[in-house]
Design a protein around this motif. Structure first.
Motif, short mmCIF file in Angstrom:
data_model
loop_
_atom_site.label_atom_id
_atom_site.label_comp_id
_atom_site.label_asym_id
_atom_site.label_seq_id
_atom_site.Cartn_x
_atom_site.Cartn_y
_atom_site.Cartn_z
N GLY A 250 0.84 -1.32 -0.05
CA GLY A 250 -0.03 -0.09 0.22
C GLY A 250 0.83 1.28 -0.03
N VAL A 251 2.02 1.30 -0.17
CA VAL A 251 2.95 2.13 -0.10
C VAL A 251 3.91 2.32 -1.37
CG1 VAL A 251 4.99 3.56 1.07
CG2 VAL A 251 3.13 2.32 2.37
N THR A 252 3.69 3.42 -2.17
CA THR A 252 4.56 3.58 -3.37
C THR A 252 5.76 4.38 -3.08
OG1 THR A 252 2.53 3.17 -4.69
CG2 THR A 252 4.53 4.12 -5.90
N PHE A 253 6.96 4.16 -3.51
CA PHE A 253 7.94 5.22 -3.17
C PHE A 253 8.51 5.72 -4.47
CE2 PHE A 253 8.19 2.17 0.38
CZ PHE A 253 8.23 3.08 1.44
N SER A 254 9.07 6.93 -4.56
CA SER A 254 9.73 7.44 -5.58
C SER A 254 11.39 6.73 -5.73
CB SER A 254 9.98 9.10 -5.47
OG SER A 254 10.80 9.32 -4.43
N VAL A 255 11.70 7.09 -6.67
CA VAL A 255 13.15 6.86 -6.78
C VAL A 255 14.02 7.74 -5.80
CG1 VAL A 255 15.44 6.71 -8.38
CG2 VAL A 255 13.12 6.02 -9.15
N PRO A 256 14.95 7.23 -4.86
CA PRO A 256 15.48 8.12 -3.83
C PRO A 256 16.52 8.87 -4.87
CG PRO A 256 15.60 5.78 -3.20
CD PRO A 256 14.95 5.89 -4.50
#
Length: 306
Positions: A250-256
């Motif tokens: 349920g969590v979508t991360f951007s590219v660090p």
């Protein structure tokens, strides 16, 4: 072993063929000719290598199979690998593919004599296109697996279905099925080429990080929807370092996005979105794969701080 069988057969044949008359000689020749043929067959069976890999599953984009990389009888472990050879220009995806692509999905149709399977992922390559970043394998890869067995004295029967995606100018979803029966470990022979191949890709796995040693990782909230990962390390900062981040469902991360402070400390800003606004990342475990520009990648788990 073959030499022993041939020698025994020759001595018996030579001893028994003392001629009395032609008909007796022909009978002996015929009887011991059959005996010699059986010796050859038995010798071949006893020295034939055990099956060390499944059949290749082939298509226009890739070929895949299961290989046997080794075993440990004392630990009751069997070491297999999913071996992928890609047509030049095509790629397939890591377990968390990034902005596009799909990871392999595994389905065991049969798995006898196995307690547990643990799958490992060699460090992927970063691939950027049209502003999207993905994490992929190109040319060839082996995904190592450790199978913990119930009984090393019994055969292990495996029937694995895999769905995976390959991409070049277009993306193509594919399916493969691999069947392999491994004999009891005492009678299992390992193909040296496949053992070397397995060991090579096992050496490309990220090492599990000891949290009491450098580098030290700290992940905290900067503002709503934004995290900052700080990396403390005495060694010179490598600006080409990549961080891959995996969190709860349920969590979508951007590219660090990497940056370096005036004091030389490396940090990454990471944006995220929640599928459900009632969720929170505070106190949650997040898995990091830290890939320096040079040297072995590191895998660790950090807790998100407020």
């Amino acid at each position: 072993m073959k030499v022993l069988f041939f020698s025994i057969a020759y001595m018996i044949l030579k001893f028994e063929m003392v001629p009395r008359h032609i008909s007796e000689r022909l009978c002996v020749l015929r009887g011991y000719g059959i005996f010699l043929s059986l010796c050859c067959l038995i010798a071949c069976c006893l020295t034939a290598p055990a099956m060390a890999a499944s059949q290749w599953d082939n298509n226009d984009y890739a070929q895949t199979r299961l290989i046997l990389g080794g075993y440990d009888r004392e630990r009751q472990e069997l070491y297999l690998g999913w071996h992928v050879r890609l047509t030049p220009g095509w790629k397939t995806y890591w377990r968390s593919p990034g902005d596009a692509g799909l990871p392999p999905r595994w389905s065991w149709n049969e798995m006898s004599n196995v307690q547990e399977v643990e799958l490992f992922w060699p460090t992927p390559e970063k691939y950027s296109i049209f502003g999207m970043e993905t994490y992929v394998y190109t040319y060839e890869v082996v995904l190592p697996m450790t199978l913990r067995l119930d009984d090393v004295g019994r055969p292990t029967v495996l029937d694995l279905g895999i769905e995976y995606m390959v991409c070049k100018d277009i993306c193509v979803p594919l399916q493969a099925r691999h069947q392999l029966t491994v004999p009891p470990l005492a009678g299992t022979q390992i193909n040296s080429d496949e053992a070397v191949l397995y060991a090579h890709y096992q050496s490309l796995l990220p090492r599990v990080h000891d949290t009491n040693t450098q580098p030290f990782f700290k992940l905290r909230h900067v503002e709503a929807g934004k995290l900052r990962l700080s990396v403390t390390n005495n060694t010179p900062v490598q600006k080409e370092t990549t961080v891959l981040i995996e969190g709860p469902e349920g969590v979508t991360f951007s590219v660090p996005q990497p940056a370096v402070t005036e004091g030389g400390r490396l940090f990454f800003d990471i944006y995220y979105q929640l599928d459900d606004e009632t969720l929170t990342l505070n106190g949650q475990n997040v898995r990091l794969t830290y890939i320096p520009g040079r040297g072995q990648a590191i895998e660790t788990v950090v807790v998100v701080e407020p």
